[in-house]
Enzyme design. Structure first.
Site, PDB file in Angstrom:
ATOM      1  CE  LYS A 123      31.537 -10.809 -42.069  1.00  0.00           C
ATOM      2  NZ  LYS A 123      32.097 -12.143 -42.201  1.00  0.00           N
ATOM      3  CD  GLN A 146      34.820 -14.254 -43.091  1.00  0.00           C
ATOM      4  OE1 GLN A 146      34.138 -13.586 -42.310  1.00  0.00           O
ATOM      5  NE2 GLN A 146      34.447 -14.498 -44.322  1.00  0.00           N
ATOM      6  CG  ASP A 198      28.322 -16.751 -39.330  1.00  0.00           C
ATOM      7  OD1 ASP A 198      27.864 -15.941 -40.149  1.00  0.00           O
ATOM      8  OD2 ASP A 198      29.546 -16.978 -39.202  1.00  0.00           O
TER       9      ASP A 198
HETATM   10  N1  GUN Z   1      32.424 -16.876 -45.457  1.00  0.00           N
HETATM   11  C1  GUN Z   1      31.600 -16.544 -46.494  1.00  0.00           C
HETATM   12  N2  GUN Z   1      30.374 -16.202 -46.040  1.00  0.00           N
HETATM   13  C2  GUN Z   1      30.432 -16.311 -44.694  1.00  0.00           C
HETATM   14  C3  GUN Z   1      29.477 -16.080 -43.661  1.00  0.00           C
HETATM   15  O1  GUN Z   1      28.308 -15.712 -43.890  1.00  0.00           O
HETATM   16  N3  GUN Z   1      29.915 -16.305 -42.408  1.00  0.00           N
HETATM   17  C4  GUN Z   1      31.171 -16.735 -42.130  1.00  0.00           C
HETATM   18  N4  GUN Z   1      31.514 -16.941 -40.849  1.00  0.00           N
HETATM   19  N5  GUN Z   1      32.082 -16.952 -43.062  1.00  0.00           N
HETATM   20  C5  GUN Z   1      31.703 -16.740 -44.331  1.00  0.00           C
END
Ligand code: GUN
Length: 297
Positions: free
Chosen positions: A54, A98, A121
């Site tokens: 990311k 995350q 998100d």
């Molecule tokens: N963990 C697995 N997928 C995601 C996601 O799309 N966003 C976040 N913040 N954590 C994750």
């Protein structure tokens, strides 16, 4: 029938290109650089890989990346204090915490402490409610990526029968809302659904997001249907090796479907591309500027 393979990797590169173009315009025209803060608590190896990826793609798109890596023993109140700082930081337009978080931290409390306008998100309860009522919101990245792929293939989805397998807050539920928003007839199926193969066989669109390796096989698919595989499962490939597979048994499904996403190279790359898109969208909204077209539902 042999399905067309939907190239999510190429599509994601196009989306990232559009994001980078918009970022360049924001910088040249307004002196604004969109910024994304990613918070990782602990050392989960898969999460570390995602967070690194990311950060790299954020910088490649010309945006500012702020990474906050916290010890697994970080207290809930320290994490909430960090989020409060990021909420008030004008250089930060998007905040992603995350998941999963360590067990001693209340994930819902943390997610709902993020400023909804910076919740790239789309997990904050306000954004969930806005999406569910068809109002402008931040939309979860993976379902948004799936919707982009489906619209690219079909144009209008109106009147199509869609079956979403999986009812998670991250994928299944928001995916169903987006498909409903595009006037599909939507079924959310899950582990307790009776005769799941028969339910799935009715679908023009199948979105598999259950986390069970190769569960959906060709005999579950209506000939010509479009199959979107959200699963990423690492399985034993013998001789001490592993390989990545989706929730769909690719070869048997591809023999019946009209189009199908591969794993890897399907939905996966779209998730981060949509995260970048959401960050630019959040930045534009924060500054009262026009949003990029085609990167939001
Ligand atoms: N963990 C697995 N997928 C995601 C996601 O799309 N966003 C976040 N913040 N954590 C994750």
């Amino acid at each position: 029938m042999t399905a067309e393979i939907i190239d999510g990797k190429a599509f994601a590169a196009t989306v990232r290109g559009q994001v980078a173009e918009h970022v360049a315009k924001l910088q040249a025209g307004h002196g604004i650089t969109p910024g994304l803060a990613v918070v990782l608590v602990g050392e989960d190896p898969a999460s570390q890989v995602y967070v690194r990826s990311k950060g790299k793609q954020t910088v490649e798109a010309g945006m500012a990346s702020f990474e906050h890596k916290l010890d697994a023993a970080t207290s809930e109140s320290d994490l909430l204090a960090l989020i409060e700082r990021l909420n008030n930081d004008p250089q930060v337009h998007g905040i992603l915490v995350q998941l999963p978080l360590p067990g001693h931290i209340d994930s819902d409390l943390v997610i709902n402490s993020i400023d909804p306008a910076k919740d790239v998100d789309g997990f904050h309860i306000s954004n969930v409610g806005l999406l569910g009522t068809g109002q402008k919101s931040m939309v979860p990245c993976t379902p948004l990526g799936c919707l982009m792929l489906l619209r690219d293939r079909h144009g209008s989805l109106s009147g199509m029968d869609a079956v979403v397998i999986g009812r998670s807050n991250i994928v299944g539920k928001p995916m169903a809302q987006l498909l409903l928003g595009d006037s599909c007839t939507v079924t959310i199926a899950h582990s307790r659904t009776r005769d799941l193969p028969a339910v799935t066989r009715r679908a023009d669109i199948v979105v598999a997001a259950v986390g069970r390796p190769e569960m959906v096989t060709g005999d579950w698919i209506k000939p010509g249907a479009t199959v979107i595989d959200v699963g990423i499962n690492r399985i034993d490939a013998g001789e001490g090796k592993t390989r990545l597979v989706g929730d769909v048994h690719f070869d048997s499904a591809a023999a019946v479907a009209g189009a199908i996403t591969p794993v890897p190279g399907g939905v996966g790359p779209m998730t981060i591309a949509c995260l970048l898109a959401n960050t630019v969208t959040a930045c534009c909204r924060a500054n009262g500027l026009p949003e990029p077209q085609g990167l939001t539902p």
